[in-house]
Design a protein around this motif. Structure first.
Motif, PDB file in Angstrom:
ATOM      1  N   THR A  82      -2.276  22.034  16.560  1.00 30.66           N
ATOM      2  CA  THR A  82      -2.666  20.713  17.046  1.00 30.66           C
ATOM      3  C   THR A  82      -3.916  20.737  17.909  1.00 30.66           C
ATOM      4  N   LYS A  84      -4.572  22.399  20.735  1.00 25.22           N
ATOM      5  CA  LYS A  84      -4.471  22.573  22.186  1.00 25.22           C
ATOM      6  C   LYS A  84      -4.939  23.961  22.599  1.00 25.22           C
ATOM      7  N   ASP A 104     -10.733  18.760  17.544  1.00 25.19           N
ATOM      8  CA  ASP A 104      -9.982  18.659  18.795  1.00 25.19           C
ATOM      9  C   ASP A 104      -8.694  17.860  18.569  1.00 25.19           C
ATOM     10  N   GLU A 105      -7.891  17.710  19.618  1.00 22.40           N
ATOM     11  CA  GLU A 105      -6.561  17.127  19.462  1.00 22.40           C
ATOM     12  C   GLU A 105      -6.562  15.739  18.803  1.00 22.40           C
ATOM     13  N   PRO A 106      -7.386  14.786  19.309  1.00 18.97           N
ATOM     14  CA  PRO A 106      -7.327  13.469  18.689  1.00 18.97           C
ATOM     15  C   PRO A 106      -7.737  13.503  17.222  1.00 18.97           C
ATOM     16  N   ALA A 107      -8.734  14.324  16.892  1.00 18.31           N
ATOM     17  CA  ALA A 107      -9.186  14.390  15.502  1.00 18.31           C
ATOM     18  C   ALA A 107      -8.077  14.937  14.611  1.00 18.31           C
ATOM     19  N   ALA A 109      -4.848  14.814  15.224  1.00 13.33           N
ATOM     20  CA  ALA A 109      -3.798  13.791  15.138  1.00 13.33           C
ATOM     21  C   ALA A 109      -4.196  12.727  14.128  1.00 13.33           C
ATOM     22  N   GLN A 110      -5.457  12.318  14.165  1.00 11.65           N
ATOM     23  CA  GLN A 110      -5.896  11.274  13.241  1.00 11.65           C
ATOM     24  C   GLN A 110      -5.952  11.768  11.803  1.00 11.65           C
ATOM     25  N   ARG A 115       3.161  15.489  16.377  1.00  9.79           N
ATOM     26  CA  ARG A 115       3.857  16.557  17.068  1.00  9.79           C
ATOM     27  C   ARG A 115       4.904  15.991  18.004  1.00  9.79           C
ATOM     28  N   ARG A 140      -8.252   3.685  16.372  1.00  7.44           N
ATOM     29  CA  ARG A 140      -8.096   4.283  17.692  1.00  7.44           C
ATOM     30  C   ARG A 140      -9.363   4.194  18.547  1.00  7.44           C
TER      31      ARG A 140
ATOM     32  N   ARG B 155     -13.710  17.264  30.370  1.00  7.51           N
ATOM     33  CA  ARG B 155     -12.345  17.171  30.884  1.00  7.51           C
ATOM     34  C   ARG B 155     -12.222  17.554  32.347  1.00  7.51           C
ATOM     35  N   ARG B 247      -3.705  12.287  23.830  1.00  4.71           N
ATOM     36  CA  ARG B 247      -4.615  12.964  22.899  1.00  4.71           C
ATOM     37  C   ARG B 247      -3.902  13.336  21.612  1.00  4.71           C
ATOM     38  N   PHE B 248      -2.678  13.851  21.744  1.00  3.94           N
ATOM     39  CA  PHE B 248      -1.951  14.273  20.543  1.00  3.94           C
ATOM     40  C   PHE B 248      -1.554  13.078  19.690  1.00  3.94           C
ATOM     41  N   MET B 249      -1.633  11.869  20.259  1.00  2.00           N
ATOM     42  CA  MET B 249      -1.377  10.674  19.461  1.00  2.00           C
ATOM     43  C   MET B 249      -2.652  10.163  18.812  1.00  2.00           C
ATOM     44  N   GLY B 250      -3.765  10.870  19.065  1.00  2.00           N
ATOM     45  CA  GLY B 250      -5.005  10.507  18.383  1.00  2.00           C
ATOM     46  C   GLY B 250      -5.949   9.652  19.208  1.00  2.00           C
ATOM     47  N   TYR B 251      -5.647   9.441  20.485  1.00  2.00           N
ATOM     48  CA  TYR B 251      -6.560   8.644  21.309  1.00  2.00           C
ATOM     49  C   TYR B 251      -7.653   9.526  21.905  1.00  2.00           C
ATOM     50  N   ARG B 252      -8.868   9.027  21.851  1.00  2.00           N
ATOM     51  CA  ARG B 252      -9.987   9.747  22.469  1.00  2.00           C
ATOM     52  C   ARG B 252     -10.008   9.371  23.947  1.00  2.00           C
TER      53      ARG B 252
END
Ligand SMILES: Nc1ncnc2c1ncn2[C@@H]1O[C@H](COP(=O)(O)OP(=O)(O)O)[C@@H](O)[C@H]1O
Ligand SMILES: [Mg+2]
Lengths: 279, 366
Positions: A82, A84, A104-107, A109-110, A115, A140, B155, B247-252
Motif C-alpha cells: 500500500t 507505506k 504513494d498511498e493515495p495513488a 488506493a485510487q 486495506r 478525490r 509531510r 491517505r490509504f482511502m485515496g485522499y491527497r
C-alpha cells in the motif's frame, strides 16, 4: 529544438505539451490472470530483516489466506503493497502495468487497492454514515470533494453497505462509540465502499466473538470473485474455515514464504509443523 | 435560503451572528443619534476599538479553520495578517500624496528621508484601490501556497510544522525591520490620511470601517462553516484524526491541507487589511512570533473546532488585554499565560465547550 520549431509549437493549437497531460496511472491489465506480483522483496529495520526475499503472486478474483506467527512480517508486507513502507529491493506490480513501488498511498488506493488495518482505525468523531461516505469510491480532488453531493445511486449503495455490516441502527452515531467488533465491521464496510480490485484484510477477527467470526468468513468468501481478497490471520481455525479445501494458503515465516498450497497439504508440511509447534 | 442553510445545524453560529448583527446595527445608532451627554452614547473611540476586535476575531476564525479542523497548529498566522495589513498600508501611504511632511507627490515620507529617487517596483500599482484589494488576499495566499506546498508535500507536521511557521513569521519580521526592504523599517507605515477619499479621522469613516469589519467577520465565518459542512470538511476532520488512514482511502492529504491553509491565510490577510486603517499604523512588530502564539490562545480559550468559539475567545481575551494594559500593564503577559494554563487544565474544550457541557447537564436533569 530551434526557435522556429518552438514557435511553430506555440502557434500550433493541436500541439499538446507533455507537462499539460494529466498524469494517469496505466490501466490495470490482468491478462495473465495474476493481479499482484511481489518479487524478491526485502525490507530491514535497523538491520533486522522483517521481509526477506519474499515472492508472492495473487490471482485475479482469488481469496488468499496468509498465516504466520506474530512478527512474521504480515503487516509489513501490507505496508509495502500500500505504499507505506519502501522495500530495500524487489518489485511489486499490480497487474502487468502498474508499478506499485513508483506510487504513494493515495495513488495506490485510487488504483484499486483497499486495506483494512489490524487495529481498527475508523474516524472516531465522524458518524458511521460519514465514515462510509468518505470511503466511497468517488472523485478525490479537493474541488470535487468540496462540491460533492450524494446522488441516489450512491445513497442506495451506502444504505446497502450499512445494512450488510449490520450498523443501520448506528448510522448517526459517532464511530468512536461503537464496540470493538462493530468497528471491525465498519472498517470492512468502508473497504467495500472503496470498491477496490484488491482487498487487503489484516487480522479481521481479532476481538470478535465466534458468531461474528463466522459472519466475517461468510462475507469475505462472498466477496471473492468480484474482488481479490488477501486475508492475513494467525487464528488457525478461522483460516481453516475460510480456506476450505480448494483455496491456496500461504504460510509466512521470518519474512518469507515457508509453504504454500491447500490447507490440508500445508498443515502436513514438516517445516510448518515445526514453526507452529515450536511457538 | 442558501445562507440560512449554512447555519442549519450550527446553533452557536446562529447565536453569535445574531448578536453580531444586533451590535452592528445598535452601535452606530448609539454613536450617531444619542447625544454625547447621554450615558448610552458610544464614543467613536469605542466603535473603532470594537472594529479592531472584530478583525482579530476574523483572524481567530482563520486559525481555527486550520488548527481546529485540520490539526495544523499554525504559529505563523500573524504573518499573513501583517502582510494583508501592509498591503492596505501601502495603499493608504500612496493616498497621502503630497500631503506628507516632505510634500513629495510620488514618494512616501520615509523614502524621501532615505534619499530614494523613485518608487520601488513593488510599490507600483498600490495607488489603485482595486490593486491593493487584490494584493491583500494574493500576497498572503501565495506565501501560504509556497510554504504549504513545501511543508505538506514533505509531510512536515506536528511540532516541526509549528516551529517552521514561527521561523517564517520571525524571518519576515527581521526582513521588514530593514530600511532597505522599502516598507518603512521599524517605524512601519503610518500617518494615513484617507481611504478611497474618505478621511480616516471622520466619525462616518470609522463607523463604516466598523460595519465592514463586522460584515467581513460574518462572511468569513459563513465561508468557513460552508466548507466544513461539505464533504471536504469531513475529510479535514478525517485528516486531523488519522492522517495516514485518509491517505490509504485515496485522499491527497497534502492538497487538502494546502488549500485550506491558503484560504485561511487569505482570510487572515483581509482581517489585517481592515485592522490597519482602524489602528492607524502597521509596523514589523505585527510579525513578532508572540502575536501568532496569542491567536492560538484565543482559539483555545474560546474552544477549538467550533469557529464561533474562536470569535468568543478573541473578543474575551482582547477585551481583557485592553483592560489590563490600561490598568495594570506589567501584569498582562502573566495574566495571559495564567488564563491559558487555567483554560487548558480546567476547560479543555474552551469556554464554549464548558457552556455546552452545562447545557447537556441541565437537559439530562430535566
Ligand atoms: N517500523 C518498524 N520499525 C522497526 N521494526 C519493525 C517495524 N515494523 C515492523 N517491525 C518489525 O518487523 C517484524 C514484522 O512485523 P509485522 O509485519 O508487524 O508482523 P506481523 O504482522 O506478521 O505480526 C516484527 O519483528 C516487528 O517488530
Ligand atoms: Mg500484524
Amino acid at each position: 529544438m530551434s526557435i522556429i520549431t518552438a514557435l511553430e509549437h506555440v502557434v500550433d493549437r493541436e500541439h499538446v505539451y507533455p507537462f499539460l497531460v494529466p498524469k494517469q496511472a496505466p490501466t490495470l491489465d490482468v491478462s495473465h490472470k495474476v493481479l499482484l506480483y511481489l518479487e524478491g522483496i526485502s525490507v530491514s529495520f535497523d538491520g533486522f530483516k522483517a521481509i526477506n526475499d519474499l515472492n508472492l503472486y495473487i490471482n485475479d478474483g482469488e481469496l488468499r489466506c496468509i498465516i504466520g506467527p506474530n512478527g512474521a512480517g504480515k503487516t509489513t508486507m501490507m505496508d509495502i503493497i500500500t505504499g507505506k513502507t519502501r522495500p530495500d529491493c524487489g518489485s511489486a506490480w499490480f497487474g502487468q502495468t502498474i508499478d506499485l513501488l513508483a506510487m504513494d498511498e493515495p495513488a495506490i488506493a485510487q488504483a484499486g487497492i483497499g486495506r483494512k488495518f489490524q487495529k481498527p482505525t475508523v474516524f472516531e468523531e465522524l458518524s458511521v454514515w460519514e465514515n462510509l461516505e468518505l470511503a466511497m469510491a468517488d472523485d478525490r480532488d479537493v474541488w470535487s470533494i468540496f462540491n460533492a453531493r450524494l446522488n441516489s445511486e450512491q445513497s442506495s449503495m451506502l444504505l446497502e453497505t450499512i445494512e450488510l455490516i449490520g450498523l443501520q441502527e448506528n448510522a448517526k452515531m459517532p464511530a468512536g462509540r461503537l464496540s470493538h467488533g462493530q468497528k471491525q465491521w465498519l472498517e470492512i464496510g468502508m473497504l467495500l465502499m472503496q470498491k477496490p480490485r484488491l482487498l487487503l484484510v489484516d487480522e479481521p477477527v481479532a476481538g470478535m466473538t465466534h458468531q461474528e467470526m463466522d459472519r466475517t468468513a461468510e462475507l469475505l468468501i462472498s466477496l471473492a470473485g468480484r474482488h481479490s481478497v488477501v486475508v492475513v490471520e494467525h487464528d488457525m481455525d478461522f483460516v481453516r474455515n475460510l480456506a476450505g479445501d480448494d483455496r491456496t494458503v500461504t504460510v509466512l515465516h521470518q519474512g518469507s514464504v515457508l509453504s504454500e498450497g491447500r490447507m490440508s497439504k500445508v498443515q502436513q508440511d514438516p517445516k510448518v509443523v515445526e514453526v507452529y509447534l515450536g511457538e | 435560503m442558501g445562507l440560512l442553510n449554512i447555519l442549519k445545524n450550527d446553533r452557536g453560529g446562529q447565536i453569535m451572528l445574531g448578536v453580531l448583527l444586533v451590535i452592528t446595527i445598535l452601535v452606530p445608532l448609539l454613536n450617531l443619534l444619542v447625544p454625547e451627554s447621554n450615558p448610552l452614547h458610544v464614543p467613536t473611540y469605542t466603535v473603532t476599538l470594537m472594529g479592531k476586535y472584530l478583525t482579530l476575531a476574523l483572524l481567530a476564525v482563520a486559525v481555527d479553520l486550520v488548527w481546529g479542523y485540520l490539526g495544523i497548529l499554525t504559529l505563523g498566522h500573524g504573518a499573513f495578517f501583517a502582510l494583508g495589513g501592509y498591503a492596505m498600508g501601502m495603499y493608504l501611504m500612496r493616498q497621502i500624496g503630497d500631503r506628507g511632511v516632505y510634500g513629495n507627490p510620488e514618494l512616501p515620507d520615509f523614502m524621501v528621508f532615505l534619499n530614494w529617487q523613485e518608487l520601488p517596483w513593488f510599490w507600483q500599482g498600490f495607488d489603485q484601490f482595486w490593486f491593493a484589494a487584490i494584493m491583500i488576499m494574493l500576497v498572503p495566499g501565495v506565501l501560504a501556497f509556497v510554504f504549504g506546498w513545501l511543508a505538506f508535500r514533505s509531510r512536515v507536521s506536528g511540532v516541526y510544522l509549528s516551529i517552521i511557521t514561527q521561523a517564517m513569521t520571525y524571518a519576515l519580521m527581521l526582513a521588514f525591520y530593514r530600511n532597505e526592504m522599502g516598507f518603512g523599517g521599524n517605524n512601519g507605515l503610518t500617518d494615513f490620511k484617507d481611504l478611497l477619499g474618505f478621511s480616516l479621522q471622520e466619525d462616518s469613516t470609522r463607523i463604516t470601517l466598523f460595519v465592514l469589519s463586522a460584515v467581513a467577520l460574518a462572511a468569513g465565518y459563513l465561508l468557513c462553516r460552508h466548507i466544513m459542512n461539505s464533504r471536504l470538511g469531513r475529510v479535514c476532520i478525517a485528516v486531523r484524526d488519522s492522517e495516514s488512514r485518509a491517505r490509504f482511502m485515496g485522499y491527497r492529504v497534502e492538497n487538502v491541507k494546502l488549500w485550506i491553509f491558503v484560504i485561511s491565510a487569505m482570510l487572515a490577510g483581509i482581517a489585517g487589511a481592515l485592522y490597519v486603517p482602524q489602528v492607524g499604523i502597521i509596523n514589523p512588530n505585527e510579525f513578532s512570533p508572540i502575536n501568532s502564539i496569542e491567536i492560538v490562545v484565543w482559539v483555545a480559550v474560546g474552544g477549538r473546532a467550533t469557529l464561533y468559539g474562536a470569535v468568543i475567545g478573541a473578543l474575551l481575551i482582547n477585551y481583557a488585554k485592553t483592560y489590563f494594559t490600561a490598568e495594570l500593564p506589567e501584569i498582562w503577559l502573566f495574566a495571559l499565560g495564567g488564563i491559558f494554563v487555567l483554560v487548558t487544565l480546567l476547560l479543555p474544550k474552551g469556554v464554549t465547550g464548558f457552556i455546552d457541557k452545562l447545557q447537556q447537564r441541565k437537559e439530562a436533569q430535566a
